[in-house]
Design a protein around this motif. Structure first.
Motif, PDB file in Angstrom:
ATOM      1  N   ASN A 259      -4.943  -8.568  -8.348  1.00  0.00           N
ATOM      2  CA  ASN A 259      -4.224  -7.313  -8.438  1.00  0.00           C
ATOM      3  C   ASN A 259      -4.581  -6.290  -7.705  1.00  0.00           C
ATOM      4  O   ASN A 259      -5.966  -6.281  -7.716  1.00  0.00           O
ATOM      5  CB  ASN A 259      -3.884  -7.389  -9.758  1.00  0.00           C
ATOM      6  CG  ASN A 259      -3.019  -6.022 -10.408  1.00  0.00           C
ATOM      7  OD1 ASN A 259      -3.074  -5.155 -10.112  1.00  0.00           O
ATOM      8  ND2 ASN A 259      -1.642  -6.741 -11.002  1.00  0.00           N
ATOM      9  N   GLY A 260      -3.752  -5.370  -7.247  1.00  0.00           N
ATOM     10  CA  GLY A 260      -4.291  -4.311  -6.573  1.00  0.00           C
ATOM     11  C   GLY A 260      -2.988  -3.346  -6.102  1.00  0.00           C
ATOM     12  O   GLY A 260      -1.878  -3.177  -6.622  1.00  0.00           O
ATOM     13  N   SER A 261      -3.263  -3.187  -4.774  1.00  0.00           N
ATOM     14  CA  SER A 261      -2.198  -2.190  -4.412  1.00  0.00           C
ATOM     15  C   SER A 261      -1.525  -2.834  -2.792  1.00  0.00           C
ATOM     16  O   SER A 261      -2.376  -3.707  -2.120  1.00  0.00           O
ATOM     17  CB  SER A 261      -2.751  -0.776  -3.953  1.00  0.00           C
ATOM     18  OG  SER A 261      -3.829  -0.849  -2.790  1.00  0.00           O
ATOM     19  N   ILE A 262      -0.453  -2.631  -2.243  1.00  0.00           N
ATOM     20  CA  ILE A 262       0.050  -3.000  -1.240  1.00  0.00           C
ATOM     21  C   ILE A 262       0.583  -1.789  -0.410  1.00  0.00           C
ATOM     22  O   ILE A 262       1.175  -0.961  -0.991  1.00  0.00           O
ATOM     23  CB  ILE A 262       1.056  -4.105  -1.221  1.00  0.00           C
ATOM     24  CG1 ILE A 262       1.363  -4.473   0.159  1.00  0.00           C
ATOM     25  CG2 ILE A 262       2.196  -3.775  -1.848  1.00  0.00           C
ATOM     26  CD1 ILE A 262       2.165  -5.877   0.258  1.00  0.00           C
ATOM     27  N   LYS A 263       0.569  -1.778   0.836  1.00  0.00           N
ATOM     28  CA  LYS A 263       1.081  -0.622   1.731  1.00  0.00           C
ATOM     29  C   LYS A 263       1.979  -1.115   3.034  1.00  0.00           C
ATOM     30  O   LYS A 263       1.453  -2.103   3.431  1.00  0.00           O
ATOM     31  CB  LYS A 263      -0.102   0.386   2.501  1.00  0.00           C
ATOM     32  CG  LYS A 263      -1.024   1.041   1.502  1.00  0.00           C
ATOM     33  CD  LYS A 263      -2.219   1.715   2.352  1.00  0.00           C
ATOM     34  CE  LYS A 263      -3.141   2.421   1.381  1.00  0.00           C
ATOM     35  NZ  LYS A 263      -4.298   2.973   1.989  1.00  0.00           N
ATOM     36  N   ALA A 264       3.163  -0.770   2.650  1.00  0.00           N
ATOM     37  CA  ALA A 264       3.912  -1.554   4.013  1.00  0.00           C
ATOM     38  C   ALA A 264       5.472  -0.707   4.074  1.00  0.00           C
ATOM     39  O   ALA A 264       5.518   0.323   3.228  1.00  0.00           O
ATOM     40  CB  ALA A 264       4.319  -2.975   3.174  1.00  0.00           C
ATOM     41  N   VAL A 265       6.054  -1.313   4.887  1.00  0.00           N
ATOM     42  CA  VAL A 265       7.385  -0.469   5.296  1.00  0.00           C
ATOM     43  C   VAL A 265       8.438  -1.226   4.524  1.00  0.00           C
ATOM     44  O   VAL A 265       8.579  -2.187   4.522  1.00  0.00           O
ATOM     45  CB  VAL A 265       7.596  -0.479   6.960  1.00  0.00           C
ATOM     46  CG1 VAL A 265       8.885   0.041   7.220  1.00  0.00           C
ATOM     47  CG2 VAL A 265       6.538   0.162   7.577  1.00  0.00           C
TER      48      VAL A 265
END
Length: 471
Positions: A259-265
């Protein structure tokens, strides 16, 4: 002979030098300045053109939806590149947003150019001279506002085509500025069409458990693979899809299991039917923490519960202790039952009222009788066409049981369904802490819509309302 050999070497070096000096910006040394011609063209555009914002550009197409709008005026729009095709996950396109941080929206640009990240690197400030371009959609009905260089028409309508090499040089003008694109922190439920093209970050996210051992791309598919992501929201999950192209160079990497984070468009599927996230680079995925676990009802004491199972389908809601009030228009909340499930619904469709505002207020709760109180509920939507068709939740400690508008209502933060959710898909609100309140507390749901505006004639449902206290 020696002289001819020497000349060949010199000429070879000159050709090599000329070739290298003409290479476009590369990933290692993105230049801070442009060529003289591009700089002069940009200066002339700023001096003679009129700047417009992205919303203005979108409205040009909205003025005749389905038909690409040809721009004839000398106007330009400024944006910051939010996507990158370096990894192959975007193809002959880039997205740009209106600000490097806290953006309000984005646009898509389609161009007949590969590896555009060399020229339009992420964060690059780009001025687009709109004169001679077309504003529309790349595929009919996909809902992505796109700037293109031409048009095509078929039995389904008109679409924009890619900017050709000359249009790229004349209309897409870079400034010397490259900003850091700060991802906009959002939850899955907060993502709307307004975020398409925006670089976002979602925290507390993980891939669904049944994807363990799988990779970003499914080799049996041809073009794109969608993988379900989820976040814990109270007693359940909120979900969203990550879409990966078959051309992405990270497609064979295993999905992380933590589990964590995601950066995306924020993007859309090919047909525009759903919003998805699309990665610029797999390095924007950081899921190394322990997986989350939804809350367990057994850890809480139920103070009050209403599951609406007593609902009489198609009647005005009149449950004991509840207030059903129309602030504007003729519509009130209704009792509905579908396939054995009862719920409360507020729909503005067919009301004939310019404005419909409906309040549904719970019975009062004695907040001094226990501690650590929380509320939780689920909500769904159908026929939702605009984020302006809203549902909100409030609390009040001075409501007298009858005068809704005379009370002081404080808004609560909750997860609600959006257009991204399927119709009748109930979304968990999350566990909402109301333990700071004392006296008698009332909870109110407020829906705003219209019976004459097709963009605002959707419906919301509320179900499984509970007041809890942690044990």
């Amino acid at each position: 002979m020696k002289t001819n050999k020497f000349l060949k070497i010199v000429l070879g070096l000159m050709v090599t030098f000329a070739t290298v000096s003409c290479v476009q910006d590369d990933d290692y040394t993105v230049p801070t300045s442009q060529g003289d011609e591009e700089s002069a063209a940009l200066a002339n555009l700023i001096a003679t053109g009129i700047e417009v914002d992205m919303e203005y550009v979108k409205e040009l197409y909205n003025s005749s939806p389905g038909i690409p709008f040809e721009v004839e005026d000398n106007i330009y729009v400024i944006g910051y590149v939010s996507s990158s095709d370096k990894t192959g996950n975007f193809f002959k396109e880039f997205f740009m947003q209106d600000s490097p941080s806290n953006p309000m929206g984005g646009l898509k640009v389609v161009l007949d150019e590969l590896d555009s990240y060399n020229q339009f690197n992420q964060g690059r400030q780009v001025y687009i001279s709109l004169k001679g371009t077309f504003i529309g959609e790349e595929r009919v009905g996909n809902g992505i506002y796109t700037i293109g260089g031409g048009t095509e028409f078929d039995q389904y309508g008109g679409t924009v085509t890619r900017l050709n090499v000359n249009q790229v040089g004349n209309n897409l003008l870079r400034s010397s500025v490259t900003e850091e694109i700060v991802p906009l922190n959002v939850t899955f439920s907060e993502i709307t069409d307004q975020h398409v093209g925006v670089f976002v970050q979602v925290d507390g996210v993980e891939f669904a458990a049944n994807l363990n051992g799988l990779r970003y791309f499914d080799p049996i598919q041809v073009y794109d693979t969608q993988r379900t992501m989820q976040t814990c929201t109270g007693f359940g999950y909120a979900s969203f899809s990550l879409e990966t192209s078959s051309f992405a160079n990270f497609k064979a990497e295993l999905l992380p299991t933590g589990n964590g984070s995601i950066k995306a468009v924020v993007n859309k599927t090919f047909d525009g039917s759903a919003r998805v996230l699309a990665l610029n680079n797999v390095s924007d995925v950081n899921m190394n923490s322990d997986r989350c676990t939804p809350l367990d009802f057994s850890d809480f004491e139920v103070i009050y519960e209403e599951d609406f199972q007593s609902a009489v389908d198609g009647t005005n809601l009149d449950l004991p202790g509840w207030t059903n009030f129309a602030e504007a228009g003729s519509r009130v909340w209704r009792e509905e039952a579908f396939q054995g499930n009862g719920y409360a619904e507020f729909s503005t469709f067919g009301s004939g009222d310019v404005s419909n505002i409906g309040w549904l207020v719970t019975p009062g709760f004695d907040m001094d009788a226990q501690e650590n109180e929380f509320i939780n509920f689920t909500a769904a939507q159908h026929h939702l066409d605009s984020p302006d068709n809203t549902i909100e939740v409030f609390v009040s400690t001075d409501y007298d049981g009858s005068d809704v508008l005379g009370a002081t209502w404080e808004p609560l933060v909750a997860s609600f369904p959006t257009q991204a959710n399927s119709w009748y898909e109930f979304v968990d609100s999350g566990l909402i802490d109301v333990s700071s309140y004392s006296g008698t507390l009332y909870v109110a749901f407020k829906v705003t819509g219209s019976g004459t505006n097709e963009q605002l004639d959707g419906a919301y449902q509320v179900d499984n309302f509970v007041m809890l206290a942690s044990m």
